[in-house]
Design a protein around this motif. Structure first.
Motif: not given
Ligand code: SAM
Length: 283
Positions: A93-106, A154-163
């Motif tokens: 997986t790419l390591i998520p970047r803080a820059d991408t949080e801007r995309l989430v905000e928008l 990995v994404a599926r595991l992250n979804a499960a870990a965060n309910d």
């Protein structure tokens, strides 16, 4: 001859700082020793005189060697914080970047909290964008796609870990994973670095999957593919949001205008660099 005594926590940290690259410093030494001990920074501080057992010293030494060889800290720790979430990351997986949080905000600015909206995240990697949106919009149905089965695992595991049970995962290349489906909002942080860009040989990028990073001679091949078919997958007044390199804003705006998007605009990241271009599909 008497065996040399085990070093304590403070001594281990001092020795590690002397070995690590200067930019890493004590902070990285603490992260890696904390990881080996499964303790946080406050514990290290409070237990500076505790002796470090031999097996932990060996594990810490192995982590230091990998870091000195240039491995990203997130891969050594196996996790990275993104938005409010602690996400597992692997070399798939790419390591998520803080820059991408801007995309989430928008995206969140365009997603009413009280409606059953449908959202897609194309090229989800660790699940960062999809899971951040799902965590803020419990009524949203979020579909996360990727062409990499390992990343989707990995994404599926992250979804499960965060309910986050309203996130669904699909394997496939861009829209192929979403045949016949329409959305209120589609977000993507696709590969956008030009092949041959010297940055690909530097820092963390050397260790991240090439398929997550580069996209044709100008870095825009995947963005072109996403924009070309976006009208068939958006409801009227639906939004497409694309993260891109800081010199690609004008090109992405032009691509969106060319297929008929309106309200096309480029937004900047915290460092005032073009980072996300978005448009509304008039339907
Ligand atoms: C820059 S990474 C972004 C990952 C994640 N969204 C993030 O922001 O941390 C791009 C992602 O797109 C995926 N990808 C690359 N080519 C793809 C394709 N043709 N179809 C779907 N996903 C693709 C990669 O596997 C990778 O996970």
């Amino acid at each position: 001859m008497a065996a040399s005594p085990s070093p304590d926590v403070g001594q281990c940290l001092v020795a590690a700082v002397a070995r690590l690259p200067a930019d890493d410093g004590r902070h990285v030494a603490e992260l890696l020793l904390g990881h080996a001990l499964q303790r946080d920074r406050a514990w290290l501080f409070a237990h500076a005189r505790d002796l470090v057992p031999a097996d932990i010293q060996a594990e810490f030494d192995a982590l230091l060697r990998r870091r000195i060889a240039g491995e990203p800290i997130a891969y050594l720790l196996g996790k990275r914080g993104f938005w409010t979430l602690d996400l597992q990351v692997t070399p798939a997986t790419l390591i998520p970047r803080a820059d991408t949080e801007r995309l989430v905000e928008l995206a969140l600015e365009r997603l009413p909290a009280d409606q059953n909206v449908r959202v897609a995240d194309l090229g989800t990697g660790s699940g960062a964008i999809a899971l951040a949106i799902a965590s803020e919009r419990p009524l949203a149905e979020v579909i996360a796609t990727d062409a990499s089965t390992d990343a989707l695992d990995v994404a599926r595991l992250n979804a499960a870990a965060n309910d986050l049970t309203r996130v669904h995962f699909r394997l496939g290349s861009w829209w192929e994973a979403l045949a016949g489906e329409r959305f209120d909002l589609v977000a993507s942080n696709p590969p956008y670095i030009a092949e041959g860009d010297p940055h690909l040989q530097q820092g963390d990028l050397r260790h991240e999957p090439a398929s997550a990073l580069s996209s044709g001679v100008d870095g825009l091949d995947d963005i072109r593919a996403i924009i070309a078919s976006a009208p068939r997958h958006l409801h009227g007044d639906g939004w497409l949001l694309l993260e891109h390199g800081h010199q690609q804003g004008a090109a992405v705006r032009q691509l969106l205008h060319a297929v008929g998007f309106v309200e096309v605009a480029t937004e900047q990241d915290l460092e005032h660099r073009d980072r996300v271009t978005l448009g509304c599909w008039p339907g």
